[in-house]
Design an enzyme around this catalytic site. Structure first.
Site, PDB file in Angstrom:
ATOM      1  N   GLY A  23     124.202  32.597 -71.033  1.00 38.00           N
ATOM      2  CA  GLY A  23     123.460  31.693 -71.909  1.00 38.00           C
ATOM      3  C   GLY A  23     123.923  31.873 -73.343  1.00 38.00           C
ATOM      4  O   GLY A  23     124.938  31.325 -73.773  1.00 38.00           O
ATOM      5  N   GLY A  24     123.186  32.679 -74.092  1.00 43.48           N
ATOM      6  CA  GLY A  24     123.430  32.859 -75.525  1.00 43.48           C
ATOM      7  C   GLY A  24     124.894  33.122 -75.881  1.00 43.48           C
ATOM      8  O   GLY A  24     125.432  32.524 -76.828  1.00 43.48           O
ATOM      9  N   ASN A  71     126.021  28.400 -69.766  1.00 45.86           N
ATOM     10  CA  ASN A  71     124.873  27.491 -69.767  1.00 45.86           C
ATOM     11  C   ASN A  71     124.396  27.335 -71.208  1.00 45.86           C
ATOM     12  O   ASN A  71     123.778  28.239 -71.756  1.00 45.86           O
ATOM     13  CB  ASN A  71     123.763  28.093 -68.888  1.00 45.86           C
ATOM     14  CG  ASN A  71     122.475  27.286 -68.954  1.00 45.86           C
ATOM     15  OD1 ASN A  71     122.449  26.166 -69.435  1.00 45.86           O
ATOM     16  ND2 ASN A  71     121.393  27.876 -68.453  1.00 45.86           N
ATOM     17  N   TRP A  72     124.727  26.204 -71.797  1.00 48.76           N
ATOM     18  CA  TRP A  72     124.402  26.012 -73.221  1.00 48.76           C
ATOM     19  C   TRP A  72     122.913  25.748 -73.453  1.00 48.76           C
ATOM     20  O   TRP A  72     122.447  25.764 -74.593  1.00 48.76           O
ATOM     21  CB  TRP A  72     125.196  24.830 -73.790  1.00 48.76           C
ATOM     22  CG  TRP A  72     126.670  25.051 -73.896  1.00 48.76           C
ATOM     23  CD1 TRP A  72     127.409  26.093 -73.402  1.00 48.76           C
ATOM     24  CD2 TRP A  72     127.601  24.184 -74.564  1.00 48.76           C
ATOM     25  NE1 TRP A  72     128.736  25.926 -73.704  1.00 48.76           N
ATOM     26  CE2 TRP A  72     128.883  24.753 -74.422  1.00 48.76           C
ATOM     27  CE3 TRP A  72     127.470  22.985 -75.249  1.00 48.76           C
ATOM     28  CZ2 TRP A  72     130.030  24.159 -74.961  1.00 48.76           C
ATOM     29  CZ3 TRP A  72     128.610  22.392 -75.777  1.00 48.76           C
ATOM     30  CH2 TRP A  72     129.874  22.984 -75.637  1.00 48.76           C
ATOM     31  N   LYS A  73     122.190  25.438 -72.401  1.00 49.85           N
ATOM     32  CA  LYS A  73     120.762  25.089 -72.520  1.00 49.85           C
ATOM     33  C   LYS A  73     120.593  23.950 -73.542  1.00 49.85           C
ATOM     34  O   LYS A  73     121.463  23.102 -73.656  1.00 49.85           O
ATOM     35  CB  LYS A  73     119.932  26.322 -72.881  1.00 49.85           C
ATOM     36  CG  LYS A  73     120.255  27.516 -71.993  1.00 49.85           C
ATOM     37  CD  LYS A  73     119.284  28.630 -72.160  1.00 49.85           C
ATOM     38  CE  LYS A  73     119.751  29.820 -71.343  1.00 49.85           C
ATOM     39  NZ  LYS A  73     118.775  30.877 -71.272  1.00 49.85           N
ATOM     40  N   GLU A  84     119.649  36.195 -61.608  1.00 52.13           N
ATOM     41  CA  GLU A  84     119.215  36.251 -63.003  1.00 52.13           C
ATOM     42  C   GLU A  84     117.792  36.801 -63.062  1.00 52.13           C
ATOM     43  O   GLU A  84     116.823  36.042 -62.944  1.00 52.13           O
ATOM     44  CB  GLU A  84     119.230  34.849 -63.611  1.00 52.13           C
ATOM     45  CG  GLU A  84     120.585  34.194 -63.598  1.00 52.13           C
ATOM     46  CD  GLU A  84     120.713  33.180 -64.714  1.00 52.13           C
ATOM     47  OE1 GLU A  84     121.634  33.320 -65.515  1.00 52.13           O
ATOM     48  OE2 GLU A  84     119.874  32.270 -64.815  1.00 52.13           O
ATOM     49  N   SER A  91     121.352  38.090 -70.387  1.00 49.06           N
ATOM     50  CA  SER A  91     121.842  38.822 -71.563  1.00 49.06           C
ATOM     51  C   SER A  91     123.190  39.494 -71.331  1.00 49.06           C
ATOM     52  O   SER A  91     123.460  40.565 -71.873  1.00 49.06           O
ATOM     53  CB  SER A  91     120.805  39.836 -72.046  1.00 49.06           C
ATOM     54  OG  SER A  91     119.611  39.170 -72.424  1.00 49.06           O
ATOM     55  N   HIS A 112     117.259  27.297 -62.143  1.00 52.55           N
ATOM     56  CA  HIS A 112     117.221  28.214 -63.284  1.00 52.55           C
ATOM     57  C   HIS A 112     115.764  28.591 -63.570  1.00 52.55           C
ATOM     58  O   HIS A 112     114.863  27.763 -63.442  1.00 52.55           O
ATOM     59  CB  HIS A 112     117.854  27.548 -64.516  1.00 52.55           C
ATOM     60  CG  HIS A 112     118.121  28.519 -65.617  1.00 52.55           C
ATOM     61  ND1 HIS A 112     117.124  28.966 -66.450  1.00 52.55           N
ATOM     62  CD2 HIS A 112     119.254  29.158 -66.003  1.00 52.55           C
ATOM     63  CE1 HIS A 112     117.641  29.834 -67.314  1.00 52.55           C
ATOM     64  NE2 HIS A 112     118.941  29.970 -67.057  1.00 52.55           N
ATOM     65  N   GLU A 159     114.189  28.912 -66.218  1.00 57.36           N
ATOM     66  CA  GLU A 159     113.518  28.074 -67.224  1.00 57.36           C
ATOM     67  C   GLU A 159     113.024  26.779 -66.590  1.00 57.36           C
ATOM     68  O   GLU A 159     112.001  26.218 -66.997  1.00 57.36           O
ATOM     69  CB  GLU A 159     114.468  27.819 -68.407  1.00 57.36           C
ATOM     70  CG  GLU A 159     114.575  29.067 -69.274  1.00 57.36           C
ATOM     71  CD  GLU A 159     115.888  29.225 -70.021  1.00 57.36           C
ATOM     72  OE1 GLU A 159     116.631  28.240 -70.162  1.00 57.36           O
ATOM     73  OE2 GLU A 159     116.180  30.359 -70.445  1.00 57.36           O
ATOM     74  N   GLY A 219     117.763  35.880 -72.038  1.00 54.34           N
ATOM     75  CA  GLY A 219     117.514  35.583 -73.456  1.00 54.34           C
ATOM     76  C   GLY A 219     116.702  36.643 -74.168  1.00 54.34           C
ATOM     77  O   GLY A 219     116.231  36.443 -75.284  1.00 54.34           O
TER      78      GLY A 219
HETATM   79  C1  PEP Z   1     120.996  31.916 -68.618  1.00 53.74           C
HETATM   80  O1  PEP Z   1     120.559  31.006 -69.264  1.00 53.74           O
HETATM   81  O2  PEP Z   1     121.290  31.686 -67.435  1.00 53.74           O
HETATM   82  C2  PEP Z   1     121.157  33.228 -69.227  1.00 53.74           C
HETATM   83  C3  PEP Z   1     121.583  34.214 -68.494  1.00 53.74           C
HETATM   84  O3  PEP Z   1     120.871  33.336 -70.570  1.00 53.74           O
HETATM   85  P1  PEP Z   1     121.209  34.591 -71.541  1.00 53.74           P
HETATM   86  O4  PEP Z   1     122.636  34.959 -71.264  1.00 53.74           O
HETATM   87  O5  PEP Z   1     120.991  34.069 -72.919  1.00 53.74           O
HETATM   88  O6  PEP Z   1     120.277  35.703 -71.152  1.00 53.74           O
END
Ligand code: PEP
Length: 248
Positions: A233-234, A9-11, A166, A212, A94, A96, A172
């Site tokens: 994500g990251g 997930n590039w956000k 999640e 993470s 999600h 966010e 993040g």
């Molecule tokens: C996500 O955006 O779904 C996520 C898990 O982000 P991160 O890996 O950066 O915690």
């Protein structure tokens, strides 16, 4: 036997040049990957990425979709538009979207049913806030989110659904749920699916962990019996941190 499924997930990250470079590298380096891999770039790069992943083993995902059909809905992107661009999967619910943009369970359910009816696969994100975990409500929160998101979804449609657990406090933040914490909620989520559908559906549904996940911790997390992959994500923004996780 469930497939391992890793999604990036590039956000709201990347630019055109970085997108082309990263996708080309993923296509080249993941061509023999035995696991299922999806990337979800920002809407504006979907068309570009669609052309780069066409005919490869990398699935194209979107990070959201509208809850309504095409029409007078300024700023929204419909499932028909996503399909038109070659999108195969959409991430819904999600945290966010829930907490930054106020998406409620009912709206998420509308998006889930609309996306499935249009023939898209969905990844439904669930997860508790830290305060909810601290008072012992993590399982109940996830159960409520699952019950609501899957309202009106048939057992046949469920084969197009992936769940991503999640924990909101781990997204993040660099804080990861312990493999045991993740396993506990994943196993509970599977029980919820068994209650809502049946044991076969529960055994077959893929449950990803997200929060993470990175090159240092993915092995331990993926080793848990009910952790079937990751929503990243990251670490999905760089080939060197995403590819090892994809290869599981
Ligand atoms: C996500 O955006 O779904 C996520 C898990 O982000 P991160 O890996 O950066 O915690």
């Amino acid at each position: 036997m469930r497939t391992t499924y890793v999604a990036g997930n590039w956000k709201m990250n990347m630019d055109r040049e970085g997108t082309v470079a990263l996708v080309k590298e993923l296509v080249a380096q993941l061509k023999n990957c035995k696991n299922k891999v999806m990337i979800a770039p920002p809407f504006v790069y979907l068309d570009l990425v669609s052309q780069l992943v066409k005919g490869t083993n990398i699935l194209l995902g979107a990070q959201n979709c509208a809850a309504t059909d095409n029409g007078a809905h300024t700023g929204e992107i419909s499932v028909a538009m996503l399909k038109d661009l070659g999108v195969q999967v959409v991430i819904l619910g999600h945290s966010e979207r829930r907490y930054e943009f106020g998406e409620c369970d009912e709206l998420i359910n509308m998006k889930v049913t609309r996306a499935l009816a249009a023939g898209l696969d969905v990844i439904i994100c669930i997860g508790e806030l830290l305060a909810q975990r601290e008072v012992g409500r993590a399982e109940k929160v996830c159960e409520r989110q699952l019950n609501s998101a899957l309202m009106g979804v048939s057992k046949e449609q469920l084969s197009h659904v992936t769940i991503a657990y999640e924990p909101v406090w781990a997204i993040g933040t660099g804080k990861t749920a312990t493999p045991e914490d993740a396993q506990q909620i994943h196993s509970y989520a599977r029980k919820v699916i068994a209650k809502m559908y049946d044991q076969e559906a529960a055994d077959n549904i893929i449950i990803q962990y997200g929060g993470s996940m990175n090159v240092k911790n993915y092995k331990e997390l993926l080793a848990q019996s009910d952790v079937d992959g990751g929503l990243i994500g990251g670490a999905s923004l760089k080939a060197e941190t995403f590819i090892p996780i994809c290869n599981g």
